[in-house]
Write an enzyme that holds these catalytic residues in place. Sequence first.
Site, short mmCIF file in Angstrom:
data_model
loop_
_atom_site.label_atom_id
_atom_site.label_comp_id
_atom_site.label_asym_id
_atom_site.label_seq_id
_atom_site.Cartn_x
_atom_site.Cartn_y
_atom_site.Cartn_z
N HIS A 20 0.84 -1.21 0.00
CA HIS A 20 0.00 0.00 0.00
C HIS A 20 0.88 1.26 0.00
O HIS A 20 0.62 2.21 -0.74
CB HIS A 20 -0.88 0.06 1.27
CG HIS A 20 -1.89 -1.04 1.40
ND1 HIS A 20 -2.02 -1.78 2.54
CD2 HIS A 20 -2.83 -1.49 0.53
CE1 HIS A 20 -3.01 -2.66 2.38
NE2 HIS A 20 -3.52 -2.51 1.18
N LYS A 44 -16.81 -8.02 10.74
CA LYS A 44 -17.07 -8.43 12.13
C LYS A 44 -15.84 -8.38 13.02
O LYS A 44 -15.91 -7.92 14.14
CB LYS A 44 -17.70 -9.83 12.14
CG LYS A 44 -19.16 -9.77 11.74
CD LYS A 44 -19.80 -11.14 11.77
CE LYS A 44 -21.04 -11.19 10.90
NZ LYS A 44 -20.75 -11.40 9.47
N ARG A 93 -1.71 -6.56 -8.14
CA ARG A 93 -0.52 -7.36 -7.86
C ARG A 93 -0.36 -8.49 -8.87
O ARG A 93 0.65 -8.64 -9.51
CB ARG A 93 -0.59 -7.95 -6.44
CG ARG A 93 -0.45 -6.90 -5.36
CD ARG A 93 -0.92 -7.42 -4.04
NE ARG A 93 -2.33 -7.81 -4.12
CZ ARG A 93 -3.08 -8.13 -3.07
NH1 ARG A 93 -2.56 -8.14 -1.88
NH2 ARG A 93 -4.35 -8.44 -3.23
N SER A 131 -2.76 -7.81 3.26
CA SER A 131 -3.08 -7.61 4.68
C SER A 131 -3.49 -8.93 5.32
O SER A 131 -3.12 -9.23 6.45
CB SER A 131 -4.22 -6.60 4.82
OG SER A 131 -3.86 -5.36 4.28
#
Length: 168
Positions: A20, A44, A93, A131
Amino acid sequence: MSGEIIAIYPGSFDPLTNGHVDIIQRGSRLFDRIVVAVLLNLEKSPLFTVPERVDIARSVFASYTNVEVDTFDGLLVEYARRKRAGVIVRGLRAVSDFEYELQMALMNRRLNQEVETVFMMPAEPYTYVSSRLVKEVVALGGSVTGLVPSVVESRLREKKLARETLRA
Ligand code: PNS
């Protein structure tokens, strides 16, 4: 200022990776202003809260005068309109990213013809970094040194320690 090209770089950034960071740096060279827009999602169990993610991105880009960090919810193209942004930046990517990105870019174009999606490739060392994988590796005790900014690495360590203490 009129004629300014403002770009939005939207995402979850849970957490911000060096992939990022690489895209934001490229965007900051290409556009007059780039707004890193953290989605206020209803996921969540995020690892970092939205204020933590904003705080991390602000600290990493503190010295960049044309990088802004903000949050958004609702339709991305509506947010882009409010920010007077003509460009949405997304990183690509691998081929596996393409299908989802194509769908989003074309849906966003249908929703707002005035916003153009621009794809950028990160530097090669980050082409496999996500991530999700970063969180998984850290949770299982592996090292992510060099794959995330050092502030993210130390915050990941704090989170892991806090969770282990809670479990003990
Ligand atoms: O980094 P991510 O999690 O892949 O980012 C996804 C994001 C935030 C770009 C996407 O979920 C989004 O734009 N959400 C806003 C809602 C919206 O506008 N949906 C329609 C676009 S296809």
